[in-house]
Enzyme design. Structure first.
Site, PDB file in Angstrom:
ATOM      1  N   ASP A 149       0.864  -1.189   0.000  1.00  0.00           N
ATOM      2  CA  ASP A 149       0.000   0.000   0.000  1.00  0.00           C
ATOM      3  C   ASP A 149       0.894   1.230   0.000  1.00  0.00           C
ATOM      4  O   ASP A 149       1.968   1.225   0.609  1.00  0.00           O
ATOM      5  CB  ASP A 149      -0.902   0.015   1.229  1.00  0.00           C
ATOM      6  N   ASP A 158      -6.985  -1.641  -4.559  1.00  0.00           N
ATOM      7  CA  ASP A 158      -8.096  -1.342  -3.654  1.00  0.00           C
ATOM      8  C   ASP A 158      -9.073  -0.363  -4.301  1.00  0.00           C
ATOM      9  O   ASP A 158     -10.293  -0.515  -4.196  1.00  0.00           O
ATOM     10  CB  ASP A 158      -7.577  -0.731  -2.347  1.00  0.00           C
TER      11      ASP A 158
END
Length: 204
Positions: free
Chosen positions: A145, A159
């Site tokens: 991330d 995501d």
């Protein structure tokens, strides 16, 4: 020539043409699904390779002041950092989602649904790739991330694709659209219809 004998042949030919046309539509929709999925997957993969090579171990880069920054976080959990102690479970869920999407694609005739499922598939494949091939091991890999939003979460482009695809699926469902191109009456419309019928009964 017996016209009655030619009518079944004409009907059969028309049916075969319609079936062939439906197959072509389904192939095109699957093509759209796969193209969207591939694009989402490659963008996610490329962005992760770039940020790991350029940002990991370095100070965060401010994109919009302190509101949005780029910083590499290795996430063992689900999207947006949730469920960090359930890495293997989320790996299995991602694999199951991919199987479900592919089963739905077998009866896919709707273009908006093809786009929505493509986003979901590309996002799921992006994060599943991290689960399988990144440390600390197969099925336990940590997802990369890097988009950090202040007071919210740290996430990645996979995501984002999953969220956008999910929102589109919800909107299509509310509008009464099905993956096979048919439509159904939304639940809210049924309630309103029942109310109108009851009002009509009272008026009588």
């Amino acid at each position: 020539m017996d016209e009655s004998a030619s009518e079944p042949a004409t009907g059969a030919a028309a049916g075969a043409t319609a079936a062939g046309g439906a197959r072509n539509v389904r192939r095109r929709r699957i093509g759209v699904l796969l193209a969207v999925a591939l694009l989402a997957y490659l963008i996610d993969l490329g962005s992760k390779l770039l940020v790991v090579a350029r940002l990991e171990g370095h100070r965060p880069i401010q994109v919009i002041g302190d509101v949005m920054t780029f910083q590499v976080i290795r996430n063992p959990g689900a999207a947006f950092g949730m469920g960090q102690a359930m890495t293997v479970v989320f790996t299995a869920i991602a694999a199951a989602v991919i199987v479900v999407i592919w089963r739905i694609a077998r009866r896919l005739y709707s273009l908006p649904w093809a786009i929505a499922l493509g986003l979901l598939l590309g996002g799921a494949l992006g994060n599943l790739t991290d689960r399988l091939f990144r440390s600390p091991g197969v099925f336990r890999g940590h997802v990369v991330d890097f988009i950090s939003v202040q007071h919210f979460a740290v996430f990645n482009l996979a995501d984002s694709a999953i969220v956008c695809g999910g929102i589109l699926v919800v909107l299509l469902s509310f509008r009464g659209s099905n993956p096979d191109g048919t439509t159904h009456q939304p639940a809210r419309s049924h309630t309103a219809q029942d109310g109108e019928e009851n009002t009509g009964d009272h008026a009588e």
